[in-house]
Scaffold this active site. Structure first.
Site, mmCIF file in Angstrom:
data_model
loop_
_atom_site.group_PDB
_atom_site.id
_atom_site.type_symbol
_atom_site.label_atom_id
_atom_site.label_comp_id
_atom_site.label_asym_id
_atom_site.label_seq_id
_atom_site.Cartn_x
_atom_site.Cartn_y
_atom_site.Cartn_z
ATOM 1 N N ASN A 34 0.885 -1.172 0.000
ATOM 2 C CA ASN A 34 0.000 0.000 0.000
ATOM 3 C C ASN A 34 0.920 1.219 0.000
ATOM 4 O O ASN A 34 1.515 1.562 1.020
ATOM 5 C CB ASN A 34 -0.886 -0.084 1.253
ATOM 6 C CG ASN A 34 -1.688 1.175 1.531
ATOM 7 O OD1 ASN A 34 -1.396 2.247 1.019
ATOM 8 N ND2 ASN A 34 -2.689 1.040 2.385
ATOM 9 N N SER A 37 0.479 4.136 2.572
ATOM 10 C CA SER A 37 0.864 3.748 3.938
ATOM 11 C C SER A 37 2.378 3.643 4.057
ATOM 12 O O SER A 37 2.986 4.150 5.018
ATOM 13 C CB SER A 37 0.201 2.412 4.304
ATOM 14 O OG SER A 37 0.938 1.712 5.284
ATOM 15 N N ASN A 119 -13.390 -3.189 4.160
ATOM 16 C CA ASN A 119 -12.691 -4.428 4.537
ATOM 17 C C ASN A 119 -13.315 -5.098 5.756
ATOM 18 O O ASN A 119 -12.765 -6.063 6.278
ATOM 19 C CB ASN A 119 -11.213 -4.147 4.837
ATOM 20 C CG ASN A 119 -10.519 -3.420 3.716
ATOM 21 O OD1 ASN A 119 -10.042 -2.315 3.902
ATOM 22 N ND2 ASN A 119 -10.491 -4.011 2.541
ATOM 23 N N GLU A 183 -10.259 -10.091 2.362
ATOM 24 C CA GLU A 183 -10.234 -8.655 2.695
ATOM 25 C C GLU A 183 -11.604 -8.009 2.489
ATOM 26 O O GLU A 183 -11.725 -6.787 2.390
ATOM 27 C CB GLU A 183 -9.150 -7.950 1.884
ATOM 28 C CG GLU A 183 -7.748 -8.515 2.107
ATOM 29 C CD GLU A 183 -6.898 -7.762 3.134
ATOM 30 O OE1 GLU A 183 -7.019 -6.543 3.235
ATOM 31 O OE2 GLU A 183 -6.103 -8.415 3.852
ATOM 32 N N ARG A 226 -3.608 -10.107 -1.657
ATOM 33 C CA ARG A 226 -4.278 -10.274 -0.361
ATOM 34 C C ARG A 226 -5.490 -11.192 -0.382
ATOM 35 O O ARG A 226 -5.827 -11.796 0.627
ATOM 36 C CB ARG A 226 -4.717 -8.912 0.172
ATOM 37 C CG ARG A 226 -3.564 -7.980 0.504
ATOM 38 C CD ARG A 226 -4.058 -6.917 1.449
ATOM 39 N NE ARG A 226 -3.168 -5.782 1.563
ATOM 40 C CZ ARG A 226 -3.441 -4.709 2.276
ATOM 41 N NH1 ARG A 226 -4.600 -4.629 2.924
ATOM 42 N NH2 ARG A 226 -2.611 -3.710 2.358
ATOM 43 N N HIS A 262 -6.002 -3.779 -3.230
ATOM 44 C CA HIS A 262 -7.384 -4.279 -3.263
ATOM 45 C C HIS A 262 -7.966 -3.950 -4.634
ATOM 46 O O HIS A 262 -7.586 -2.936 -5.244
ATOM 47 C CB HIS A 262 -8.270 -3.577 -2.221
ATOM 48 C CG HIS A 262 -7.977 -3.947 -0.798
ATOM 49 N ND1 HIS A 262 -7.932 -3.017 0.214
ATOM 50 C CD2 HIS A 262 -7.731 -5.140 -0.213
ATOM 51 C CE1 HIS A 262 -7.672 -3.626 1.355
ATOM 52 N NE2 HIS A 262 -7.541 -4.907 1.128
ATOM 53 N N ASP A 264 -10.678 -2.573 -5.161
ATOM 54 C CA ASP A 264 -11.369 -1.271 -5.148
ATOM 55 C C ASP A 264 -10.419 -0.091 -5.317
ATOM 56 O O ASP A 264 -10.823 1.061 -5.238
ATOM 57 C CB ASP A 264 -12.277 -1.125 -3.915
ATOM 58 C CG ASP A 264 -11.527 -0.941 -2.603
ATOM 59 O OD1 ASP A 264 -10.284 -0.906 -2.601
ATOM 60 O OD2 ASP A 264 -12.207 -0.837 -1.553
ATOM 61 N N CYS A 381 -13.044 3.116 0.416
ATOM 62 C CA CYS A 381 -12.535 2.259 1.504
ATOM 63 C C CYS A 381 -13.289 2.523 2.795
ATOM 64 O O CYS A 381 -13.408 1.646 3.646
ATOM 65 C CB CYS A 381 -11.068 2.543 1.794
ATOM 66 S SG CYS A 381 -9.964 2.243 0.438
HETATM 67 O O1 SUG Z 1 -5.314 -2.415 4.674
HETATM 68 N N1 SUG Z 1 -4.100 0.788 5.397
HETATM 69 C C1 SUG Z 1 -5.172 -0.044 4.963
HETATM 70 C C2 SUG Z 1 -5.976 0.679 3.927
HETATM 71 C C3 SUG Z 1 -7.209 -0.072 3.533
HETATM 72 C C4 SUG Z 1 -7.926 0.553 2.395
HETATM 73 N N2 SUG Z 1 -9.116 -0.154 2.103
HETATM 74 C C5 SUG Z 1 -9.585 -0.437 0.857
HETATM 75 N N3 SUG Z 1 -8.858 -0.292 -0.214
HETATM 76 N N4 SUG Z 1 -10.758 -0.938 0.772
HETATM 77 C C6 SUG Z 1 -4.666 -1.387 4.404
HETATM 78 O O2 SUG Z 1 -3.641 -1.377 3.702
HETATM 79 C C7 SUG Z 1 -2.278 1.479 6.871
HETATM 80 C C8 SUG Z 1 -2.051 1.660 8.367
HETATM 81 C C9 SUG Z 1 -0.744 2.320 8.659
HETATM 82 O O3 SUG Z 1 0.209 2.212 7.886
HETATM 83 O O4 SUG Z 1 -0.641 2.992 9.706
HETATM 84 C C10 SUG Z 1 -3.405 0.537 6.538
HETATM 85 O O5 SUG Z 1 -3.681 -0.394 7.269
#
Ligand code: SUG
Length: 458
Positions: A34, A37, A119, A183, A226, A262, A264, A381
């Site tokens: 991600n 993140s 999720n 997920e 995932r 993901h 989405d 999300c």
């Molecule tokens: O699972 N980010 C989440 C973001 C989820 C996004 N959801 C969708 N695409 N539906 C993940 O990667 C980051 C947390 C951090 O780095 O502090 C995090 O968990």
């Protein structure tokens, strides 16, 4: 919107249940694959701003006439998990030890990641289920440690709100092991005519666990896939979806390696419309053909070519993580994150390809959810879609459908309890933990959902 069933009028609507951003929202760089993140880990967050941005989006959609629900955040820091991992002593000692010996573990147990309710689980509307009830499976989120902490509370929250056994069924979380990596709704799209008409369920996976999927070029090389095919198939079985109602498609491994963790992040669908990037699916043509063959209504594909928006721009802008909302007049509204305006190719595509194109998307609304976006969570999300009949909406428990009054109370609650600054070193502050519990206890009263948190159940 209206269908006849047993000579009763049942008015089906899609309700978007948004996750409230929790009081410990922070940037810890926890999510491999991600890009947002990974690049924002260590930044100072603003949980108050994050929660207010989320509430702002919910209010705007409520005022525009869409049905809007709200789901609570989870109990964080998760001190019970720290204790399970051997950090002993008083709460303050446990936090201090974890900060010293396992800072990455402390960050994980503080994550407010339950805000991304796409999720939280997978939902099948009653109109598609053989028993005429709405089916739920909380996602195991086994791909990352911080997210594996979510399913028990998610299950309790869903069961507390969708409590009526006459209308709602809750399935167990799939085994939390790589073969059944799940997920939730982020990899599930229901396509249909009106929401109350039977739908076809598009389940998208990144890999298959058994038998194949490891050949060169078929699985991603850089980042993890995932969702597994086996997890998607198990959910379809749990929910009683027969072969004629489901399409399983593999995500393009190059997309995953570009940061599409993901489905989405690279496609969004609603009603008969599927908005997707040319490299969303490994076999685009077969996916569309199977959808067309199974849907009762003509599919309206809206394809964005790589030449218009590169995979990199798609990931950076989150164009495909927009909310695609159906309007009563047959048009659709796309709710895009502010980042789409900042990328020229994306903004131009929105004007020239989407708004000026031959498709039902008639309006684009820009919403700022930057606090969440920096962790890779866009507008889509932040919401779990649940299609409900009028009777099912009436059967909801708790006070979770947003009204002007509830929005006002939740805003005041955030302003009373949330910090406006959270640096990585603040996560060990025992006061933060105390503040979060006080806030959540009050929230369960505002939402009238009962004791859903571990600290309320001892
Ligand atoms: O699972 N980010 C989440 C973001 C989820 C996004 N959801 C969708 N695409 N539906 C993940 O990667 C980051 C947390 C951090 O780095 O502090 C995090 O968990």
């Amino acid at each position: 919107m209206t269908v006849h069933d047993d000579h009763r009028e049942v008015n089906y609507r899609e309700v978007n249940f948004d996750g409230l951003v929790g009081p410990t929202h922070n940037y810890s760089g926890l999510a491999l694959g991600n890009v947002a993140s990974m690049s924002h880990g260590g930044l100072v967050s603003n949980p108050r701003e994050g929660a207010l941005q989320g509430l702002g989006k919910m209010k705007a959609l409520m005022e525009a006439g869409y049905a809007q629900g709200v789901l609570p955040p989870q109990q964080r820091p998760d001190l019970a998990t720290l204790r399970l991992l051997g950090f002993a002593g008083s709460d303050a000692e446990v936090l201090a030890r974890a900060a010293g010996e396992g800072p990455q573990i402390l960050r994980a147990v503080c994550s407010a990641s339950s805000m991304w309710t796409a999720n939280a689980g997978t939902v099948t509307p009653s109109v598609d289920a053989p028993d005429g009830r709405v089916h739920f499976t909380p996602a195991n989120l086994q791909s990352s440690f911080h997210r594996t902490l979510e399913p028990p509370t998610t299950g309790r929250v869903l069961a507390a709100i969708f409590r009526s056994e006459a209308h709602f069924v809750h399935h167990p979380v799939l085994p939390a092991t790589p073969a059944f990596s799940d997920e939730g709704a982020a990899n599930h799209t229901r396509l249909c005519g009106d929401h109350g008409e039977p739908g076809v369920h598009l389940f998208v996976h990144g890999r298959a666990a058994f038998g194949w999927g490891t050949e060169e070029g078929v699985a991603p090389r850089r980042y993890p896939a995932r969702q597994t095919l086996e997890a998607s198939q198990a959910i379809a079985r749990q929910h009683g979806l027969t072969e004629s109602r489901v399409v399983f498609a593999q995500q393009h491994p190059e997309a995953i390696d570009a940061g599409v963790f993901h489905n989405d992040v690279i496609s969004v669908g609603n009603g008969p419309v599927l908005l997707y990037h040319e490299r969303a699916f490994l076999d685009e043509q077969a996916t569309l053909d199977e959808l067309r063959a199974k849907m009762a209504t003509p599919l309206i594909p809206v394809r964005i070519p790589e030449a218009a928006v590169s995979l990199e721009d798609a990931v950076a802008s989150y164009l495909f993580n927009s909310q695609l909302l159906s309007n009563p007049d047959g048009t659709m509204t796309l709710v895009v994150p502010g980042e789409c305006r900042e990328r020229e190719s994306v903004w131009r595509t929105i004007q020239d390809h989407l708004l000026a194109g031959h498709n039902p998307i008639a309006e684009v609304v820009v919403k700022d959810v930057k606090q969440s976006m920096r962790n890779g969570g866009g507008p889509a999300c932040l919401r779990l879609r649940v299609v409900l009949s009028a009777a099912e909406r009436d059967a909801l428990s708790g006070r979770v459908l947003l009204t002007e009054a509830l929005h006002g109370e939740l805003t005041a609650w955030v302003e009373r309890h949330y910090r406006d600054r959270l640096a990585p070193e603040d996560l060990a502050d025992p006061n933060l933990s105390g503040e979060a519990l006080t806030a959540l206890d009050e929230l369960t009263r505002i939402l009238a959902i009962g004791a859903v948190y571990p600290f309320q159940r001892v």
